[in-house]
Design a protein around this motif. Structure first.
Motif, PDB file in Angstrom:
ATOM      1  N   TRP A  19       0.824  -1.216   0.000  1.00 57.50           N
ATOM      2  CA  TRP A  19       0.000   0.000   0.000  1.00 57.50           C
ATOM      3  C   TRP A  19       0.847   1.250   0.000  1.00 57.50           C
ATOM      4  N   ASN A  20       1.973   1.214   0.628  1.00 55.27           N
ATOM      5  CA  ASN A  20       2.866   2.376   0.625  1.00 55.27           C
ATOM      6  C   ASN A  20       4.306   1.908   0.485  1.00 55.27           C
ATOM      7  N   GLY A  21       4.760   1.892  -0.743  1.00 59.83           N
ATOM      8  CA  GLY A  21       6.082   1.353  -1.054  1.00 59.83           C
ATOM      9  C   GLY A  21       7.229   2.196  -0.564  1.00 59.83           C
ATOM     10  N   ARG A  22       6.942   3.416  -0.111  1.00 57.59           N
ATOM     11  CA  ARG A  22       8.032   4.269   0.370  1.00 57.59           C
ATOM     12  C   ARG A  22       8.019   4.407   1.877  1.00 57.59           C
ATOM     13  N   LEU A  23       7.234   3.585   2.535  1.00 54.06           N
ATOM     14  CA  LEU A  23       7.236   3.588   3.985  1.00 54.06           C
ATOM     15  C   LEU A  23       8.674   3.422   4.481  1.00 54.06           C
ATOM     16  N   SER A  24       9.077   4.281   5.413  1.00 52.30           N
ATOM     17  CA  SER A  24      10.438   4.139   5.942  1.00 52.30           C
ATOM     18  C   SER A  24      10.509   2.893   6.820  1.00 52.30           C
ATOM     19  N   ASN A  25      11.706   2.384   6.955  1.00 46.69           N
ATOM     20  CA  ASN A  25      11.860   1.147   7.719  1.00 46.69           C
ATOM     21  C   ASN A  25      11.449   1.335   9.178  1.00 46.69           C
ATOM     22  N   VAL A  26      11.703   2.497   9.731  1.00 49.87           N
ATOM     23  CA  VAL A  26      11.276   2.747  11.121  1.00 49.87           C
ATOM     24  C   VAL A  26       9.766   2.707  11.252  1.00 49.87           C
ATOM     25  N   ASP A  27       9.085   3.394  10.346  1.00 49.65           N
ATOM     26  CA  ASP A  27       7.630   3.390  10.410  1.00 49.65           C
ATOM     27  C   ASP A  27       7.080   1.988  10.163  1.00 49.65           C
ATOM     28  N   LEU A  28       7.682   1.317   9.201  1.00 43.81           N
ATOM     29  CA  LEU A  28       7.249  -0.050   8.916  1.00 43.81           C
ATOM     30  C   LEU A  28       7.409  -0.927  10.150  1.00 43.81           C
ATOM     31  N   ALA A  29       8.551  -0.764  10.819  1.00 41.94           N
ATOM     32  CA  ALA A  29       8.813  -1.568  12.017  1.00 41.94           C
ATOM     33  C   ALA A  29       7.734  -1.342  13.064  1.00 41.94           C
ATOM     34  N   VAL A  30       7.386  -0.073  13.274  1.00 41.45           N
ATOM     35  CA  VAL A  30       6.323   0.223  14.229  1.00 41.45           C
ATOM     36  C   VAL A  30       5.030  -0.463  13.801  1.00 41.45           C
ATOM     37  N   GLU A  31       4.715  -0.330  12.527  1.00 39.40           N
ATOM     38  CA  GLU A  31       3.447  -0.849  12.028  1.00 39.40           C
ATOM     39  C   GLU A  31       3.321  -2.356  12.191  1.00 39.40           C
ATOM     40  N   VAL A  32       4.435  -3.059  12.050  1.00 38.97           N
ATOM     41  CA  VAL A  32       4.356  -4.519  12.140  1.00 38.97           C
ATOM     42  C   VAL A  32       4.754  -5.029  13.523  1.00 38.97           C
ATOM     43  N   GLY A  33       5.101  -4.094  14.429  1.00 41.62           N
ATOM     44  CA  GLY A  33       5.419  -4.504  15.787  1.00 41.62           C
ATOM     45  C   GLY A  33       6.765  -5.171  15.930  1.00 41.62           C
ATOM     46  N   LEU A  34       7.781  -4.522  15.374  1.00 41.48           N
ATOM     47  CA  LEU A  34       9.135  -5.062  15.443  1.00 41.48           C
ATOM     48  C   LEU A  34      10.075  -3.880  15.605  1.00 41.48           C
ATOM     49  N   SER A  35      11.298  -4.125  15.990  1.00 42.08           N
ATOM     50  CA  SER A  35      12.262  -3.028  15.989  1.00 42.08           C
ATOM     51  C   SER A  35      12.891  -2.944  14.598  1.00 42.08           C
ATOM     52  N   PRO A  36      13.486  -1.805  14.274  1.00 38.17           N
ATOM     53  CA  PRO A  36      13.948  -1.602  12.890  1.00 38.17           C
ATOM     54  C   PRO A  36      14.893  -2.684  12.374  1.00 38.17           C
ATOM     55  N   SER A  37      15.794  -3.154  13.209  1.00 39.79           N
ATOM     56  CA  SER A  37      16.784  -4.120  12.705  1.00 39.79           C
ATOM     57  C   SER A  37      16.164  -5.375  12.117  1.00 39.79           C
ATOM     58  N   PRO A  38      15.429  -6.140  12.896  1.00 34.13           N
ATOM     59  CA  PRO A  38      14.851  -7.342  12.295  1.00 34.13           C
ATOM     60  C   PRO A  38      13.854  -7.044  11.192  1.00 34.13           C
ATOM     61  N   CYS A  39      13.226  -5.894  11.275  1.00 31.69           N
ATOM     62  CA  CYS A  39      12.275  -5.523  10.224  1.00 31.69           C
ATOM     63  C   CYS A  39      12.993  -5.375   8.889  1.00 31.69           C
ATOM     64  N   LEU A  40      14.105  -4.643   8.930  1.00 38.95           N
ATOM     65  CA  LEU A  40      14.859  -4.448   7.688  1.00 38.95           C
ATOM     66  C   LEU A  40      15.371  -5.778   7.155  1.00 38.95           C
ATOM     67  N   ARG A  41      15.827  -6.630   8.054  1.00 43.44           N
ATOM     68  CA  ARG A  41      16.330  -7.929   7.601  1.00 43.44           C
ATOM     69  C   ARG A  41      15.241  -8.737   6.919  1.00 43.44           C
ATOM     70  N   ARG A  42      14.042  -8.699   7.481  1.00 35.39           N
ATOM     71  CA  ARG A  42      12.933  -9.421   6.853  1.00 35.39           C
ATOM     72  C   ARG A  42      12.609  -8.854   5.480  1.00 35.39           C
ATOM     73  N   VAL A  43      12.638  -7.530   5.371  1.00 36.69           N
ATOM     74  CA  VAL A  43      12.348  -6.933   4.063  1.00 36.69           C
ATOM     75  C   VAL A  43      13.357  -7.405   3.031  1.00 36.69           C
ATOM     76  N   ARG A  44      14.641  -7.409   3.412  1.00 32.14           N
ATOM     77  CA  ARG A  44      15.666  -7.862   2.478  1.00 32.14           C
ATOM     78  C   ARG A  44      15.445  -9.315   2.063  1.00 32.14           C
ATOM     79  N   LEU A  45      15.082 -10.142   3.034  1.00 31.97           N
ATOM     80  CA  LEU A  45      14.833 -11.550   2.713  1.00 31.97           C
ATOM     81  C   LEU A  45      13.628 -11.698   1.788  1.00 31.97           C
ATOM     82  N   LEU A  46      12.614 -10.889   2.034  1.00 31.51           N
ATOM     83  CA  LEU A  46      11.439 -10.946   1.161  1.00 31.51           C
ATOM     84  C   LEU A  46      11.806 -10.511  -0.256  1.00 31.51           C
ATOM     85  N   GLU A  47      12.687  -9.516  -0.352  1.00 33.23           N
ATOM     86  CA  GLU A  47      13.130  -9.076  -1.675  1.00 33.23           C
ATOM     87  C   GLU A  47      13.941 -10.169  -2.361  1.00 33.23           C
TER      88      GLU A  47
END
Lengths: 164, 164
Positions: A19-47
């Motif tokens: 829905w929002n491809g430019r969501l920053s990793n910090v905001d994304l982390a908040v939205e999914v209930g994670l801290s930025p580090s593991p959130c970013l790692r998951r995004v990379r793995l999904l990519e």
DNA sequence: ATCTAAAGTGGCAGATAATTCCAATTTCAT
DNA sequence: ATGAAATTGGAATTATCTGCCACTTTAGAT
């Protein structure tokens, strides 16, 4: 090719970024209930796993003078692999064609063509589509009104009870 | 609604972001030959002007178990505004429908439906589409092979000779 | 040609975000 | 329970974003 091993957090990441491809990793982390580090790692793995194939800015067709969308049905003469590949490669290289599928039913191929206006479409039809080899018939269905398009994919089928 | 007053740099910005929506502003600036500040300002103006309507992560349909795409033609009983709006609102709210246009030709509406498999499609057809009011006929054309989809829009028509 | 006003640009600086590393925690199978 | 593997969270570093302001360019009028 990749086997589904996505948990609820991955689903929320995919949904949020869809829905929002430019969501920053910090905001994304908040939205999914994670801290930025593991959130970013998951995004990379999904990519890397192909679950996210890329990011796009969605453009306003009308604002950019692309007022005409046409759904084009194409019937071909033969269905051997060589002819099909040749045809598909040519279609793939046409920027006016924003989507093309081999389909069941009346037509063999169904194309979505985006052009500025009828004059442009006629030129595209005569100079490009009708010049394709192996084409037996072409049907043009003009979009009169857009109800929705380029909509995010439905992910509800994976939300409850993690898919296999 | 917005009048086209885009120069060559705006076009390059749109094109670059259309292909990579997560391009950082710094990289984007380099790509279009501007420094970051004016580049960011242009992006904001393009967003506010509706030239960029949003950003999306593109998801891998197959990877996510969405293996079946169906193009559905719908013919309706009547064409008065109230019926049409009611129908379009319902269709708009269906997540399985990723695109829907009112079109000329055989069908009145052409829908692109994305579901996991045939079983899901049958359920969607029976429980949702066939329950719509005012529907006279439904035709399902199954996508056998995807040549291209969700492709960026053609901007070549504005590249040379700035559009009016 | 020159002047003027408006628009656009570039660089700086503070704020924000991305990214890496590692210790601590959780998960899972045995 | 217990150990191994995977995952997480936080701190520190690096990169990016973003607003501000002076400078340059452009367009139009005289």
């Amino acid at each position: 090719m990749p086997i589904l091993s996505l948990d609820a957090i991955d689903m929320r990441i995919l949904s949020a970024l869809q829905w929002n491809g430019r969501l920053s990793n910090v905001d994304l982390a908040v939205e999914v209930g994670l801290s930025p580090s593991p959130c970013l790692r998951r995004v990379r793995l999904l990519e890397e796993g192909g679950y996210i194939s890329g990011y796009r800015a969605m453009l306003g067709r009308e604002s950019l003078g692309l007022g005409l969308t046409v759904f084009v049905g194409i019937k071909v003469e033969r269905h051997d692999d060589e002819s099909a590949s040749a045809l598909e490669n040519k279609i793939d290289s046409m920027p006016e064609v924003v989507a093309c599928h081999l389909v069941s039913g009346e037509s063999d191929y169904l194309l979505e063509v985006v052009v500025p206006d009828l004059v442009s479409y006629e030129r595209f039809l005569r100079n490009t589509l009708l010049k394709l080899p192996m084409v037996r018939d072409i049907t043009s269905n003009f979009a009169i009104h857009r109800v929705k398009s380029e909509s995010p994919l439905p992910l509800t089928h994976l939300v409850k009870s993690a898919g296999a």
